[in-house]
Design an enzyme around this catalytic site. Structure first.
Site, PDB file in Angstrom:
ATOM      1  N   LYS A  90       0.442  -1.289  -0.406  1.00 46.75           N
ATOM      2  CA  LYS A  90       0.205  -0.301  -0.220  1.00 46.75           C
ATOM      3  C   LYS A  90       0.746   1.186   0.312  1.00 46.75           C
ATOM      4  O   LYS A  90       0.449   2.385  -0.152  1.00 46.75           O
ATOM      5  CB  LYS A  90      -1.012  -0.360   1.373  1.00 46.75           C
ATOM      6  CG  LYS A  90      -1.916  -1.608   1.228  1.00 46.75           C
ATOM      7  CD  LYS A  90      -2.793  -1.625   0.143  1.00 46.75           C
ATOM      8  CE  LYS A  90      -3.110  -3.146   0.157  1.00 46.75           C
ATOM      9  NZ  LYS A  90      -1.802  -3.586   0.935  1.00 46.75           N
ATOM     10  N   SER A  98      -4.852 -10.955  -1.652  1.00 47.75           N
ATOM     11  CA  SER A  98      -3.464 -10.598  -1.620  1.00 47.75           C
ATOM     12  C   SER A  98      -3.007 -11.210  -2.799  1.00 47.75           C
ATOM     13  O   SER A  98      -4.132 -11.867  -3.813  1.00 47.75           O
ATOM     14  CB  SER A  98      -2.149 -11.772  -1.076  1.00 47.75           C
ATOM     15  OG  SER A  98      -0.739 -11.804  -1.211  1.00 47.75           O
TER      16      SER A  98
END
Length: 555
Positions: A121, A466
């Protein structure tokens, strides 16, 4: 220069006094002030090698005629945060990082930035800040780690730890072997060695034109990476002199290039959140429809873990991202980069040293790109699946729903062997608002794969996955359950039909019955009632819009 507002004129004597206190020389007051925004931390393998790269960038800035100032932002390791309360905080840190960079850079009137980043992120958060601030910027992604090695075979985090947990539970692996694997799967500094979110975003950054050619796949521990870091410091000074800004490079066509490269690589579904969010801060409208449109015309030419058997280091040794763009040259727009060369010039000068690792466009691994966008009665606003990691027999399935209102409950039942072949696991109230924070579901998806169920069990969630997830796992379902979307109305035993080739996902329940359920549905109490996540849940948009902060709904 922008920095003149803190260093020029007699009224800025107090500012200069404070700058002199930091060691800035009188001579340096006439130089551009450059922020080195680093996300160094000791707890993320992808970031532990930053101290060397910070020095290289700083040397480059001073060699280029600038004055460097180091500042920092936090980072969360998704692998460590996975499967517990910590994962609530991962996606929200993306917007927090962008906000922090904005605050530091605007407060100190920097003329330019070099952003040192690597993991999931953090990279999109940095890019969001670059587009928002629009000052000359170079992004340095710190590079992937080498593949692990155990018993003569290369190893990776997902297959050899997350999925291995499921194998132990299924009785096909001993706990002792798992302990040996976990010491070898991640051998040292760098982002995890598959085409997971960190490496996907590094490739997105380079294909956007925001990092130096070759930066995305150059290994974390290499001299090449240090040289690129130094050259990035030199380059930012040149960008300041020429007044070349991120929005000059991050155009609508550049974002389309980034999506095409992502699709060709078989990258992480998280880019369906991050690319629209970065585009938003760069002043460009982009939604899921762009991914779907481009996926149909962009073939997948690489097959890297988790969907394939190659590693990021194989892409690097074959020629890196420039070699990928060489094969895609006929599809890519000829947009500028911060290097001075255009995308087509980069592609023209590249060499593909391995036509099996990076296949020619005429001989792809798959005719369509790695990500598919599905819509239907279960997800009117859309959802995403990494179709590059789905086996042929699971591309179109119908199954009975088994519903869980949290990841923990789903994981508990999967590990207990209660999820059976032919079922479709529904994990809800894990979206941006409902999570809050839209947790990744790598633990349950990896457990399903490790137990050998990835060819017979699908998973659908309003949360996300993920980049390491494989199998028929559909995420980002919009509207999410916390907004009363159809996913909130599913009952155990309901039939769900998934058809990836037709881009459909439908809840096979009569509309009148769904209307009755909707009338009875009540919004549940939030799972977290204090702190940052409360504020995040109040302002975050849907996954279909990139899970961005919406200024229009601020109190």
């Amino acid at each position: 220069m922008k920095s003149d507002r803190i260093k020029k004129g007699i009224e800025k004597s107090p500012s200069r006094a404070l700058l002199y206190a930091t060691g800035v020389s009188e001579h340096a007051m006439d130089k551009p002030f450059v922020a080195v925004i680093s996300s160094f931390t000791d707890i993320i393998p992808g970031h532990i090698g930053f101290r060397d790269l910070e020095r290289a960038i700083e040397k480059g800035i001073h060699s280029g005629g600038g004055q460097a100032f180091l500042s920092s932002v936090p980072g969360v390791c998704d692998g460590i945060a996975m499967g517990h309360k910590g994962m609530h905080y991962s996606l929200p840190t993306r917007d927090l990082i962008a906000d922090m960079v904005e605050c530091v850079v605007e407060a100190h009137a920097f003329d330019g930035m070099v952003m040192l980043t690597n993991c999931d992120k953090i990279t999109p958060g940095m890019l969001m800040a670059a587009g928002r601030l629009n000052i000359p910027t170079v992004v340095v992604t710190a590079g992937p780690m080498h593949a692990g090695m155990h018993r003569g075979q290369r190893r990776s985090l997902v297959r050899d730890t997350f999925e291995a947990v499921g194998q132990v539970q299924a009785g096909t692996m001993s706990e002792g072997e798992l302990c040996r694997l976990e010491k070898e799967a991640c051998p040292g500094p760098g982002s995890c060695s598959g085409m997971y979110t960190a490496n996907t975003m590094a490739c997105v950054t380079e294909s956007l034109g925001m990092s130096l050619t070759g930066c995305a796949t150059s290994l974390a521990v290499s001299g090449k990476k240090r040289r690129l870091a130094f050259e990035s410091g030199v380059l930012v000074c040149d960008l300041i002199e020429k007044d070349i800004k991120p929005r000059d490079v991050m155009t609508k066509k550049a974002f389309e290039n980034a999506i095409m490269v992502d699709l060709a690589l078989g990258g992480s579904t998280n880019t369906a959140l991050h690319i629209p969010a970065v585009a938003h801060d760069a002043g460009i409208k982009l939604n899921l429809d762009a991914f779907d449109k481009l996926a149909r015309t962009t073939p997948q030419i690489c097959s890297v873990r988790p969907g394939g058997e190659d590693f990021i280091e194989d892409i690097e040794y074959a020629g890196g991202l420039p070699a990928v763009m060489k094969e895609l040259k006929g599809l890519l727009h000829d947009e500028p980069t911060i290097n001075g060369a255009t995308i087509h010039e980069v592609a023209k000068n590249a060499r593909n040293a391995n036509n099996e690792v990076i296949r020619p466009i005429r001989n792809p691994y798959k005719a369509e790109g790695g990500i598919a966008v599905l819509k239907g009665s279960l997800a009117p606003g859309g959802c995403v699946v990494k179709q590059s990691a789905v086996t042929p027999e699971m591309m179109a399935v119908t199954g009975k729903a088994v519903c869980f209102n949290s990841e923990e409950k789903a994981m508990e039942n999967i590990m207990a062997g209660k999820v059976k072949p032919g079922q479709i696991v529904v994990v809800r109230y894990e979206g941006p608002k409902g999570g809050p924070g839209m947790r990744e579901m790598l633990a349950p998806t990896a457990a399903i794969a490790g137990m050998g169920l990835q060819t017979s069990v699908a998973l659908i969630t309003d949360g996300r996955f993920s980049g390491g997830t494989r199998g028929p796992c559909i995420g980002h379902v919009s509207p999410e359950a916390m907004e009363g979307g159809p996913i909130a109305l599913i009952k155990n035993g309901d039939l769900i039909r998934i058809d990836i080739p037709k881009r459909k996902v439908d809840l096979l329940v009569d509309k009148k019955e769904l209307a009755v359920r909707a009338a009875k549905w009540k919004k549940p109490a939030p799972k977290i009632k204090t702190g940052y996540l409360v504020r995040y849940a109040q302002t975050v948009s849907s996954a279909a819009q990139g899970a961005i902060h919406r200024e229009d709904i601020l109190p």
